[in-house]
Write an enzyme that holds these catalytic residues in place. Structure first.
Site, short mmCIF file in Angstrom:
data_model
loop_
_atom_site.label_atom_id
_atom_site.label_comp_id
_atom_site.label_asym_id
_atom_site.label_seq_id
_atom_site.Cartn_x
_atom_site.Cartn_y
_atom_site.Cartn_z
N HIS B 249 -3.84 6.64 6.94
CA HIS B 249 -3.54 5.30 6.09
C HIS B 249 -3.75 4.16 7.18
O HIS B 249 -4.31 3.13 6.62
CB HIS B 249 -1.90 5.34 5.69
CG HIS B 249 -1.66 4.29 4.85
ND1 HIS B 249 -1.88 4.50 3.24
CD2 HIS B 249 -1.42 3.11 5.00
CE1 HIS B 249 -1.41 3.37 2.91
NE2 HIS B 249 -1.20 2.44 3.85
N HIS B 312 -1.96 2.09 -4.06
CA HIS B 312 -0.74 2.44 -3.86
C HIS B 312 -0.33 3.82 -4.56
O HIS B 312 0.12 3.97 -5.77
CB HIS B 312 0.20 1.71 -4.06
CG HIS B 312 1.58 1.42 -3.54
ND1 HIS B 312 2.85 1.47 -3.60
CD2 HIS B 312 1.67 1.85 -1.79
CE1 HIS B 312 3.80 1.35 -2.55
NE2 HIS B 312 2.86 1.70 -1.42
#
Lengths: 276, 983
Positions: B249, B312
């Site tokens: 990430h 997300h």
């Protein structure tokens, strides 16, 4: 020319403050954007203004109920100052969340006088159960009063410059106008305190599809018995330039004169200039 | 809408002694009074029917507030009457003891509360309100929702309703009668070291999983070697910092890593493709690319704009509302943390979901039903965006079964900032100031969790990775940050996103060094361990670098509007990251190891074009009206008004091209246009291109098509295609698998090839890999999905056009060639055909069309334009006409086409790139046609007063005939219907 000073009040979650300042400025006023904490700190603060504007937004997140927490805060900290402000005949406008605040602190509708802070109505969750952003048609109720004479009601302080039907955008989840009971609703209607009603494009039909949130009597905006305090769910500050209309590119969308949102602010500012 | 009273409502009553005495506990239940339409209860009734429970069930809904402290009973009643209950439309019940939940027959009470540690924004507001009103002795307030289901329901049905509709166990639970509030225990310090030095390889692997680090063996070994060199074990804080910083990430190991494909090795995929095009194009208006939290380009002489899109996905899979909400909240902090801070002005949101009408039996175990996901993510985006006062104006939704267990939620934001604030600089000696929300145990391991494959157990393992947002805390922070920025009270700023403080401080101090005192960090509640404080991803926090002599001033800016700010450390010149808890050192890492110690991996990639049998075209029909209806009503094409209208797209007052246009305000705009400054007519246009169905056939052409689509949309509204910046957001399945990585490489190459010719630099991007859902029957991978977001500058918004036809008598043209490219098309989907030839494009031809079209639009030759994408020419034409309210009789055979386009269905529904449908005023015919010289274009018909669309096919036959109302109804009704609403 006399300067008209407008206080645009903001706090955590206010979000239409910049547009409201712009609209007031375009209408000829001198707006000042002030956080409620500054107002609470200063003893005076309110006196030097002619107009108090409560803009749209989600003050304190709409937690508990929209406008409730700010209404409670203003009532606790500024009640006396607000009372003297309105007793001097000064103007107040509450838009969307600002309207919710005025209603929940009892400044509107104030059928027995706004200074009493008597809560008589509410703005509840839309019948659809959700937030809704769209353009609506509004019947300018006061323009029709007086029947044949087509004269504005003396209560048309903020709406004197508006035609019979206007369009403005709404954007709210809690805009369903509810009066305490049938009797007070009658008092409100008899006192000509309903200023704007959701309607069809001709201003003759009010119900069903044209009433976007299930408001009693399709109420979109009301004033106090003097007309100087106005609260409305639609956003006049979002229609101060023709470019803001969804269909300004179409010939059917008239672009003559000035847009109704700006006219509304101008009516109020002009009134303040003349009378205050 | 029908108004009904729901069940019996008891009269307002007060339980217990109200007149006198003090209490430490009060429970206040608030519900709508009789006669007020209760939208929550009514909507719930519809949803219960939706679950297949047909019996008449009525619902009573109450908000419950549990107040604790030491207060007298008058105070409790004031709480109820002045603050919590709307005395006009509601009634309340006040109790001073926990009343026994009466589970009477036929009356099922379900009360839902947040789990401990989950943010409940209402609590703080209620405590504030009590303080404002002078109600003393209120220490804390917690909220819950009480539903009374009235009707003949079995226990199993009540459980089903509760689990499917009333609560999500990731963040909530059903309140138990005995439940009390436990005060968390304060944390007692003990230094924790992780025994890495002596760990075997297999133990390292186990540790990576059990500690939720999600590092691979090679990375674990690199850490072991590093600490062996130091002769000590790492502390928990150090290991966590490394796991966060090295997570996919944060580090983008795959996109930034080396890839071997076709015998050649690329050292850095991103630098070899997407970043390369930007540096080769070297556009003077690019201010900051791929460096900061968002890419920055020039807007006008004084201002820049910045743009960032994030995903997300995993949090939204587990808790759609909170996931999407914090997705928006998170991406807003990117512009806020870009340069020295931008003001967010435009939100964009794109979702990829399972079809909302999926039968419950097809939903894999552990996944939420797509309809629930859709409602949740829309509400999340709505609540955060609307409450922040940022218009959400652009988006898209794609539907595919494979997104059911792993939905994609893309949140984007454009911000504006004075050009002089486009840079930032941290110097040793600057103080580290944390501002905004407090730190809690929420969001721990979000960064590493995003690298895990979702399974039906994810909700139990990773519930702390999911959070609820608090937009008002962020709004307050934004208001004060902009003030502090304009007074130049800080030197640098960044957001606390994935990895929390560990990433924010780690990044800011990369070239200096830092000392952080973790015990100084303000906490939501006691009991957090130092490493939890350090990696918590609690929302609404940012980190500033402040010169000591400006500290007093900046603190007063924050405190003047009740925003919390705290000095938590300082930047040093040591090149080390030192973490303290009270007097103990809990971390001491070299910045160089933290940022450069990650072992480089060479990943293998392969690409084999799918073997395809030649596609058998469906049977020829005389008339395709039915097919057009079906496509208009398909999930991918149908109106998204249900979503759009829940977003405030007009706040800030700058929206000059709405997402829905035409006299009925219901036609789908190609892009939105925002005029951000009151005193200038200059504007910003934003669009998005996405089509995962093409990715199934070839990710190269999916990427090319997505860029073309985003560019077409901007061109169609009148933005200059010569001044467009792009963002890439890749969402892929597990790229450890060479064939998935091969697709990613191909898509990246297409980005380079096409953007190079278009002259459109990429300025920022993000990737989310490992989008898979593991079911007992095997792993479901999402289709390769690339979202291209485009931002363009509009010199004068008064020159922009919309897609609805304007006037009878005007002329309709098609520009661009239709090819026999039916692969991945909505027509094939509707006729259940897979495979086929995916739409390709020649970027030289495409950009030439767009540039000439731009000139034609900006000189007033075109009054409406619509991009031709899903559903092809037939859908584009239908939308333009029903949006404008005028019909037409068109000869589609006169549109430019390749020779092998020899069937009406291909002509109607092929999704070839580089095409537009245009409306030209009759008087501008000659000028328009000479402006289009050299391009493939054709006149197809006139706009007429009739309210019919007739499309003539290749032989002059009527291939489609339908009234505008029929077409529009098909297109408008699917989502309202599946949501049980009137359209």
């Amino acid at each position: 020319m006399k300067k008209v000073k407008a206080l645009v009040l903001r706090t955590a979650g206010t979000n239409c403050d910049q547009e409201t300042c712009l609209a007031l400025r375009m209408a000829g006023a001198e707006p000042e954007l002030i956080h409620i904490n500054r107002l609470k700190e200063a003893k005076g603060g309110l006196n030097r203004f002619h107009i108090l504007a409560l803009p749209g937004g989600f003050t304190y997140g709409d937690d508990v109920a929209s406008g409730k927490i700010l209404a409670n805060e203003i009532k606790s900290a500024l009640k006396a100052r607000i009372r003297s402000f309105i007793s001097e005949g000064k103007l107040v406008i509450g838009i969307c969340n600002g309207f919710q605040v005025l209603v929940k602190m009892g400044l509107l509708p104030g059928t027995r006088g706004a200074g009493k802070f008597n809560v008589e109505s509410s703005l509840g969750l839309n019948d659809s159960g959700k937030f809704m952003a769209r353009w609506v048609h509004l019947k300018n109720v006061h323009s029709h009063l007086g029947g044949e004479r087509k004269k504005n009601s003396p209560l048309a302080v903020w709406t004197s410059g508006l035609p019979e039907v206007i369009s403005l955008p709404i954007a709210h989840a809690e805009g369903k106008f509810i009066m305490r009971d049938k009797d007070t609703l009658n008092v409100l209607e008899k006192g000509e305190q309903v200023v704007l009603r959701y309607s069809d494009p001709t201003g003759t039909m009010y119900d069903g599809h044209f009433n976007p949130n299930g408001s009693e009597n399709a109420v979109a905006g009301i004033c106090d018995p003097t007309g100087r305090i106005l609260g409305l769910m639609p956003h006049p500050e979002r229609y101060v330039s023709f470019l803001q209309h969804p269909n300004w590119r179409r010939k059917s969308c008239s672009q003559e004169g000035i847009p109704p949102g700006l006219r509304l602010f101008k009516s109020g500012v002009d009134f303040a200039r003349k009378h205050l | 809408m029908v108004r009904k009273n729901t069940g019996k409502i008891k009269k307002r009553k007060k339980i217990g002694q109200v007149k006198s005495g003090t209490s430490s506990f009060a429970r206040i239940e608030v519900r709508d009074r009789k006669g007020v339409y209760d939208a929550v209860a009514e909507n719930l009734k519809k949803d219960i029917r939706d679950l297949g429970i047909e019996r008449s069930v009525s619902v009573e809904y109450s908000d419950v507030y549990t107040v604790r402290g030491s207060f007298n009973h008058v105070a409790a009643r004031r709480m109820a009457e002045e603050i919590l209950c709307d005395m006009i439309s509601q009634v309340y019940v006040l109790a001073f003891s926990r009343s026994k939940v009466s589970q009477k027959k036929g009356r099922h009470v379900v009360e839902v509360a947040y789990n401990p540690g989950v943010m409940d924004p209402v609590e703080a507001s209620v405590v504030k309100a009590a303080r404002d009103a002078g109600i003393d002795g209120i220490c804390s307030v917690s909220t819950s929702k009480k539903y009374v289901l009235i009707g003949p329901l079995s226990g199993k049905e009540v459980r089903l309703i509760s689990e499917k509709l009333l609560y999500n166990r990731v963040i909530q639970h059903v309140v138990d009668e005995k439940e009390g509030k436990k005060e968390p225990k304060p944390y007692e310090f003990s230094r924790v070291e992780i025994p890495l030095l002596k760990a075997s390889d297999s133990q390292l692997k186990d540790m990576s999983v059990s500690l939720q680090l999600y590092l691979d063996l090679r990375e674990m070994k690199a850490i072991r070697e590093h600490f062996r060199g130091l002769g000590r074990n790492p502390t928990d804080c150090e290991l966590e910092t490394l796991a966060q910083t090295w997570s996919e990430h944060c580090k983008h190991k795959t996109m930034m890593g080396a890839v071997e494909m076709d015998g050649k090795t690329v050292r850095n995929l991103l630098k070899a493709t997407i970043m390369k095009v930007t540096s080769e194009l070297n556009r003077p208006w690019c201010v900051s690319v791929f460096k900061d939290n968002a890419g920055i380009i020039r807007f006008d002489r004084q201002h820049d704009i910045c743009f960032k899109v994030e995903t997300h996905n995993h949090p939204s899979a587990l808790e759609p509302y909170g996931g999407a909400e914090t997705g928006v909240g998170g991406v807003l902090r990117d512009p806020m943390g870009t340069g020295r801070g931008a003001k967010p002005i435009i939100n964009t949101d794109v979702f990829c979901l399972g079809a909302p009408d999926m039968p419950a039996s097809k939903v894999p175990k552990g996944a939420l039903h797509p309809k629930r996901v859709m409602k949740g993510v829309v509400s999340g985006v709505r609540d955060y965006g609307n409450k922040m006062g940022i218009p959400t104006v652009n988006g898209a939704v794609c539907f595919d079964e494979r997104y059911t267990g792993n939905p994609l939620v893309y949140c984007g934001n454009v911000g504006i900032l004075p050009h002089k604030f486009a840079t930032k600089k941290v110097s040793p000696g600057d103080l580290i100031v944390a501002v905004g929300g407090r730190t809690g145990r929420d969001g721990i391991h979000g960064a590493t969790f995003s690298s895990a494959v979702l399974t039906h157990e994810s909700e139990t393992i990773s519930s702390t990775a999911v959070q609820i947002g608090d937009p008002i805390t962020e709004k307050k922070m934004l208001d004060t940050l902009l003030k502090a920025r304009d007074q130049e009270l800080y030197e640098a700023i960044t957001d606390c996103g994935a990895g929390g403080f560990s990433s924010a401080v780690g990044e800011m101090a990369e070239n200096t060094g830092a000392e952080v005192y973790l015990d100084k960090v303000p906490l939501k509640y006691a009991g957090l361990k130092p490493w939890e404080i350090w990696v918590s991803e609690a929302q609404e926090r940012m980190v500033l670098a402040v010169k000591p002599h400006k500290l007093k001033k900046i603190m007063s800016v924050f405190s003047s509007e009740d925003v919390e700010a705290t000095v938590i450390g300082k930047f040093t010149s040591s090149g080390k990251l030192k973490l303290y808890y009270r007097s103990h050192i809990v971390g001491d890492l070299d910045m160089s190891f933290l940022h450069d110690g990650l072992p480089r991996v060479v990943r293998k990639a392969v690409w084999k074009p799918k073997k395809q049998d030649p596609v058998k075209m469906p049977s020829v029909r005389d008339n395709y009206t039915r097919d057009l209806f079906k496509i208009l009503a398909s999930w991918n094409v149908c109106s998204k008004e249900w979503i759009i209208r829940q977003y405030d797209h007009e706040v800030q007052g700058g929206n000059v091209l709405k997402p829905l246009v035409g006299p009925g305000n219901d036609g789908p705009s190609d892009a939105c246009v925002i005029k951000p400054l009151a005193n200038s007519n200059k504007g910003i246009a934003v669009s998005s291109g996405i089509n995962p169905r093409y990715g199934d056939i070839d990710p190269y052409w999916m990427a090319a098509g997505a860029i073309d689509e985003a560019m077409r949309q901007l061109t169609a509204v009148g933005a200059d295609p010569g001044k467009v910046a792009l963002l890439d957001n890749f969402c892929w399945a597990d790229t450890e698998k060479p064939e998935h990585l091969g697709g990613l490489v191909r898509a990246s190459r297409a980005c380079y090839d096409v953007a190079k010719v278009y002259g459109t630099p990429f300025i920022s991007g993000k990737d989310s890999l490992n989008n898979e859902f593991s079911t007992p029957r095997g792993i479901v991978s999402i289709p390769p999905t690339l979202l291209i977001s485009a931002v363009g500058i509009v010199e004068d918004v008064a020159g922009t056009i919309s897609m609805d036809v304007k006037e009878p008598g005007n002329l309709l043209y098609v520009v661009g060639t239709t090819c026999r490219e039916m692969g991945g098309s909505q027509y094939f989907l509707a006729r259940k055909i897979s495979g086929g030839v995916v739409p390709k494009l020649d970027p030289r031809v495409s950009i030439n069309i767009m540039k000439k079209l731009f000139r034609a639009i900006s000189t007033g030759l075109v009054v409406s334009a619509h991009d031709c994408s899903e559903g092809g020419l037939a859908v584009a034409l239908s939308e333009m006409l029903f949006a404008g309210g005028f019909g037409s009789d068109v000869c589609l055979g006169d549109a430019p086409r390749e020779r092998n386009v020899n069937r009406d269905d291909i002509l109607l529904f092929s999704e070839s790139n580089s095409r537009f449908v245009l409306e030209v005023p009759r008087g501008k015919k000659t000028k328009f046609e000479s402006a289009m010289k050299g391009l493939p274009f054709g006149f197809i018909g006139e706009v007429s007063e009739s309210r019919y669309l007739a499309i003539r096919g290749l032989k002059g036959n009527i291939a489609v005939r339908a009234s505008l109302d029929q077409l529009k109804k098909r297109w408008i009704s699917p989502i309202p219907e599946v949501m049980n609403e009137e359209s």
